[in-house]
Structure formats: C-alpha cells, structure tokens
Design an enzyme around this catalytic site. Structure first.
Site, PDB file in Angstrom:
ATOM      1  N   HIS A  22     -86.193  40.299   5.048  1.00 51.71           N
ATOM      2  CA  HIS A  22     -87.500  39.927   4.507  1.00 51.71           C
ATOM      3  C   HIS A  22     -87.969  41.000   3.538  1.00 51.71           C
ATOM      4  O   HIS A  22     -87.914  42.191   3.844  1.00 51.71           O
ATOM      5  CB  HIS A  22     -88.553  39.773   5.609  1.00 51.71           C
ATOM      6  CG  HIS A  22     -89.900  39.428   5.046  1.00 51.71           C
ATOM      7  ND1 HIS A  22     -90.218  38.149   4.638  1.00 51.71           N
ATOM      8  CD2 HIS A  22     -90.975  40.193   4.763  1.00 51.71           C
ATOM      9  CE1 HIS A  22     -91.447  38.155   4.144  1.00 51.71           C
ATOM     10  NE2 HIS A  22     -91.928  39.376   4.196  1.00 51.71           N
TER      11      HIS A  22
ATOM     12  N   SER B  51     -97.934  37.179  10.422  1.00 53.45           N
ATOM     13  CA  SER B  51     -97.530  36.141   9.479  1.00 53.45           C
ATOM     14  C   SER B  51     -96.030  36.219   9.187  1.00 53.45           C
ATOM     15  O   SER B  51     -95.310  35.221   9.247  1.00 53.45           O
ATOM     16  CB  SER B  51     -98.347  36.300   8.189  1.00 53.45           C
ATOM     17  OG  SER B  51     -97.895  35.409   7.207  1.00 53.45           O
TER      18      SER B  51
END
Lengths: 434, 434
Positions: A82, A183
């Site tokens: 990520h 998130s």
C-alpha cells in the site's frame, strides 16, 4: 449504548472500549447513527487521538462491516503493498508483476485518483478493455491463474470505510492518523493477505508533508497490522519530486512497461525493486530484503515480470497489443514542449502543483464524478539536483486542449525553483521500519 | 467561502474572522450548511475554543439571525436577569415584580425546564390561564403597562440559537463556554435591554459544577455584554443545595408568593434581593448594589412588589385568585412525608439528584415533548449544615402516583450525606464580577 455519551467520552480524551467502537461503527454503517453525530465523533477523534488498541478495534470494526475474502485455496504466500499516494507513483503496476513472477501472490485492491494524485485503477483502465470491476469470483480466478490481480474496491469490502471516508472528506476530518489507519488497514485486511509492505510518502507531493507525520502514520499502520498477525514492513520514501518521469494514466503504464522491459535506472526502478524485494522477503521467498531485491531484478532480466504483466492484462480483459507495441496507443491531439526560461540547479519542485497541472491537462479529477482523459499528462524530465540550461526542455505536455496546455505550462514553470548554487538530490528511501 | 476550509481553520486552532463566522451562522440557519458539517465545526469550537472577539462575532451573528426588539418607546431603563439554572431557582418570579415596582422595566424572555432544572415558563404556566406565548405586540403592551413581562422565546428571536442548540444537544457539544455565551447573549440582546444581571450557578445542582468554570463563563458573558455596550454585573452563586425549599412548578410559584408577601428569610429571599438590588442599580435607580437591595426590600415591605406580581399575572391572562388565595390551588392526589433514617449534620446534597427526583414525581421533562404535572414536586426542609434527628421530616413529596413517590423517596434519601461532625453552610454569593 448512548451515542452522545460516547462522543463526550472521546471528546474528554478517554479511550473507547472495543464494544463501544463496534457499536459506533456498526450503527453508523447501518444508518442508525446520523451523519451529524458521527462527524462530531470524527472531529473529537481527530483532535483527541486514539490509542493503539482503539485504532485496532476501529480497524477490526470497519473490516467486519463487510466481507473478508478467503484466499486459503490459493497456494503460497499472499502479500500486498500500500502506498499513501503521490505524483507519478506507478510502482503497483511494476511490482505486482515482478513479485508474482517470483512466486508470491499479489492480491491487490486499489483506489482511484482524486486531486493531485493518480490512482492505480485509472492507470490500468487506460489500457483498452481492462476491467477493474471484477467479481470476487473472477478476482480469485485471476489470482489463481497468474499470481497477481488488480481490482477496485467492491461494495462488499469494508463498506464502513466508504461511508466514513465520504463524511471525513466534507467535515475537515481527513488528517487523523487513527482514522487513516482504519481506512487503509480495513481494506487491506479484507483482501485475505498474509503480509503487507507500506510505502509511506513524505514531501511536497505527499499527503504527509513532514517526515515526522509519515513516521507516525507508518508506526500506526505497523502496530495495527501486527495486531492482526500480519507480517509488515514500512518504507518512508521521498515525494519531493515525481516518481519516475511520466505523470498521467497511459503515460504511467508506458513508463511501467519500459521498466518491466529492462529500463533499469532511476528512482522508479529503484523504489519498485525495493518494494518488490520486501514483498518477496515477507512472502518467504528470500532471506532478506536485499536478497529479495536481487530476485526482483532477475524477474526483469529474465523477462518473466513483463510476461506476467501481459498475462494479467489479458486475464483482466485488456488489449495486450498496446502493451506489446506501446507506439500503437492513440496520441493526444496536442503535444507541447516546455523549455526552461532560466539557467540553474533544480532546488525545489512543488510536486503537488505538478500533480494539479496534470489534472488540468485532463489526467485527473477534482470530484469523483469527473471524467479522465487517459492520454493526457506530463513527461517531466527534471530531477532535484539537475543542472538545467535556459532553453532546455523540462517537460512535454499532452492534452486534447491547447488552452489547458498553456495553463499547465505556467503551473509547471511556477512549480520549479532554481538555484545558482549546486543542489543535492534527496534520499529516495528515508527510513525502513519493521 | 469554503465550509470545509473554515472547519479546518478552527480545528487547527486559528481564530475565525467576523465575515467567516457570519457566513457559517447565516448559512447554517438558512439550511445551506448541512448538520454534519456544522456539528464537526461545533466540536472543533468546543475543543479549540474561541477568542473574546470570535465569541462576540458569534453572538452578533446569532442575534442578527432574527429580530432585535425595539423597546425605545418604553420609558425608563430596561434590565433583565439571566440565571444558568438550578434546582428550586425561582428568583425570576420574585425579582421581576420587585424591580418593576422600583421603576426599572424587566423585559424577560425565559425558557422551559429540561432534565434536572425547572423553567420559569413552566412555573408561570402552573397558574391557570397564564399565557407565556404573547405576541411581540402583547409583550410590548404588558411591559408598558406594568414594567415587567415574562414570555417564552418566539420564532423571531435568534432562530440560529434554536437550530444550533438542538444540534449541540445531540452531538456532545453543549459544554463550550463560547457556544453557551452565544446562546445566552444572542437571546438576551434581542430583548432590547440596557443592562443584564447574571446569576452563574456552581455546585452539585448546576451545569457548572466547578467554581472555576462558572467564573470563566461569567467572564465570557461579561466581555460579550460589554462588546455590545450593555451594563452588566455577574454573581457566582451556590447551587450545592436547592434554592429555597420548594421544588416543582406550582410549589415554586407558591414559595415566590410567600416571599413577595413578606417571608423575608432564607437563601431564596437573600439571593432575590441581591439580584434585584443589582438590577435596580444598573437601571440607575440606586447608587450602589447595596442601596438597590434596600430599595428592593422596601418594595416587599410596602406591598408594591406583590401588587406588581398580581398585575402581571392578570395582564398575561392568569387567574389571580390562586395568587391571592394559594390554598385554593388543587392539591396533588398523593402527599407523603419522608423522614430521616439517621442522626447527623447535613454534609452534602446531591442537588442534581433532587432535581431528578422532582422530575420523577412529574415536575419535569426528560425530553421536550414530555408533559408536566404543575402540582408535583418536593418541599425540601433540609439545608447544608442543619442538624437532623432520626425520624425528622426531611421532605414532603407531591405526586399523582404513589409508585413515583416511592421511587423519588429513595432518590432523595440517597441524595443526602450526613456527618457525625458539625458541617458548614456554604456561602450563597461566592463572587461578584462587574
């Protein structure tokens, strides 16, 4: 439980319990807590913070608001990466293929671009026919066949995040480490991964301008990943200039293809190899990150990484002919070279501004409903520390509109600061945190 | 202006400008800013505070969301009092008559009770026929005829406050000094007054438990009043026990009538005279608060204050016969005496709990839609420092329900803490701030 009392508890700086966080997240996701109460809670979280434990409970509650994909039927390790996002950041396209070629599965659920940063999905969709909206069944099937798959968030994955993110965006509550952590991690954990490599960017083109904040976010992400028994490594990397030289959706696919085909120099190559190396290491196919990097480079040299990319594009419905022959891709109506108006060393690049210039040309969107021009963008030739002569080409702009090119040229010129004195190149990887 | 940017500005602890605050208040009142954005702003204000200047701008914007009543046609000074609320606090009923009798106009817009505190409107409405919903025309007419008028908030007065208060109530953003200041002062300034006496209560039955917080609120109210060129005096007064002995709507009218008819002892009398004295002083009818107090007492002694009260009740449609002959008022179905189960000195009274016991008996409301029983309540005989013998009557409970009386008895007994050692009586007026 009483929602107002929980808002007051957090507002007063007290830690919420697991049950309380579960109640808040699930009730909000199901529409039983109204937006106006949840936004007050979000502001209280932003200003009062959350402990590590609270952040994990938040992540877990958001994760379990939807499906957790079961990838146990896929043999071998599953490792994802990520990135917190930046300008010209196209490493996902490269490393998915490299790491899969090395025998580590890469199940990747990505996002779209908004504002100054591009999104992996938009980049892939510049390939004619490429589908990012695979069903979960197709997702699993592509992963099994090729070892890498790149799709968008589905309605089933962490629906709490979608609802909460929309509210944060309009209530001044985006910049909160625990909320950002929840998130990111709720979506990543839903993928069914064993481990995660994090690329936390810092600098003029990153969400975290200051290294201190990037390190704080990295630590929060790491502690949350560990709370879920996931292997994790974070890199704090430089985003004071675009990564690579190409900004814009198809332009970034093109540059990725160049790397996969053996263009082995520059920051894009270096960072992609580092991230790939860490993923290969976490996947157990190397004894160290360093060894992982060597294995990654081999996948470029022996052509397997590029083959993997072509296979993935094919399996996801994309037209491989433009990957095999990128010169076939339709060109922008207007291409224009921007020349330097001064002599000097490149001292600073307002990377955010460069991202906004690419958006202006048609490469990005201001709101989620805006349409993207896949061909539009900037080839940016300049790096920090470079010596530039007056008249030298600093950028090539691609757009369907001449007016937009003129606006973007002005923005790009304003984004570069020159110095008479020699300037230094920034360190690409500022820190590695395990 | 961009609402999200203003939320972020306040969230980051910066002061908002007058224009920004005007934009926020007016846009929200007109429904152009959604609740979920405004509640995030409210939480940011609660946690980051507001400067004196911001608080004045907020008050002004809220004030000008509605009408400002013009009382220039009424001769003489117009002075009001505001209390932050407590248990048994019925001074408004007494001082309106006393101060009007002394030649100072008292235009008073009051509120209803909620939770543990009663409201002046509910008390007055226990008088059969008494109307608190006068039109502005009637309000002006009663004030001109009698020098005192007591009504409820109309739709025209500070509509921003009504909307903002409802949102604060459900988002954990009630306890903010600037927001409380804006709420109180916008309504008081709309009355068309020249000056204001503030009764800021502190203790176990007050919203501000700590004296420090009460002083902070008083200072904020004073600086805002001064910013609008209003004369102002604040008293910090004790609310560690009920004011007077009667709690409940008609019961409090009854006790007020007793004071107006000459029952000149106890904390209710003392505080009423102090507040009246300060109002008479601010109205220019006395050279000092002390002199004002003497004038106030005269109005009781010479019967004019009571006459004024009867006149006001009559002008507002109330049945004066129950004021002239209170024994005519219908009695509660059940009256029950509560006796002490222990010997000792009264050390502490959980005044909040006493208010909740009165509510349980039917005297209050948990939500704004609850109905009130005007007859219900408690006659509470005990004061801090009193020596109480086992079996002595500490309270008399009035209700339409025997079950409720049993529940309330338990609550009252639990609310009193006894000590073997002699205990002290608290100081009624802790501080005077000009």
């Amino acid at each position: 439980m009483n929602t107002v009392e929980l808002i007051i508890k957090k507002r007063n700086g007290k830690a919420l319990t697991k049950d309380e966080i579960n109640y808040l997240i699930h009730s909000y996701t199901k529409g039983r807590i109204p937006d106006y109460q949840f936004s007050a809670l979000l502001m209280a979280i932003l200003l009062k913070g959350m402990t590590k434990a609270e952040t994990s409970y938040l992540t877990e509650a958001m994760l379990h608001s939807g499906k957790v994909i079961d990838l146990s039927y896929v043999k071998g390790p599953k490792i994802d990466k990520h990135s917190t996002g930046g300008v010209g950041d196209k490493t996902s396209l490269i490393l998915a293929s490299v790491v899969a070629a090395a025998g580590v599965n890469v199940p990747m659920i990505s996002g779209r671009g908004l504002g100054h940063t591009g999104g992996t999905l938009d980049k892939l969709e510049s390939i004619p026919g490429f589908r990012t909206n695979l069903s979960l069944k197709e997702y699993k099937s592509v992963l099994k066949k090729c070892g890498a798959v790149l799709i968008g968030q589905t309605k089933d994955i962490a629906p709490a995040d979608k609802k909460i993110y929309s509210l944060r965006d309009v209530t001044g509550t985006v910049e909160s480490i625990p909320l950002i952590t929840g998130s990111i991690m709720s979506k990543k954990l839903a993928e069914g991964i064993d481990g995660l490599v994090l690329d936390v960017k810092t600098g003029s083109g990153a969400f975290m301008r200051k290294t201190k904040d990037a390190v704080e976010l990295a630590n929060s992400l790491i502690s949350t990943a560990k709370a879920f028994n996931k292997k994790v490594i974070a890199f704090i990397t430089d985003m004071n200039q675009p990564l690579g030289n190409y900004i814009g959706n198809w332009l970034e696919v093109y540059e990725s293809v160049m790397v996969l085909r053996g263009k082995k120099q520059g920051d894009l190559f270096d960072l992609s190899m580092n991230l790939s190396g860490a993923m290969i290491y976490l996947g157990g196919k190397a004894g160290s990150i360093k060894e992982g990097i060597e294995i990654a480079k081999e996948q470029i040299d022996n052509g397997k990484a590029f083959e993997k990319f072509v296979q993935m594009v094919e399996l996801q419905g994309g037209d491989t002919s433009v990957i095999l022959n990128p010169e076939k891709y339709p060109a922008s109506k207007f291409k224009s070279k921007l020349k330097s108006t001064t002599n000097g060393y490149v001292k600073e690049i307002n990377t955010y501004q460069l991202g906004m210039a690419a958006l202006e040309l048609g490469a990005g969107r201001k709101t989620m409903s805006d349409k993207i021009d896949p061909k539009a963008g900037i080839i940016f030739n300049v790096k920090l520390g470079d010596k530039i002569k007056k008249g030298e080409v600093v950028a090539e702009l691609h757009s369907q509109s001449k007016d937009k090119i003129n606006i973007a040229k002005e923005m790009i010129l304003n984004a570069i600061t020159f110095s008479k004195q020699k300037t230094t190149k920034p360190k690409l990887i500022k820190k590695t945190i395990k």
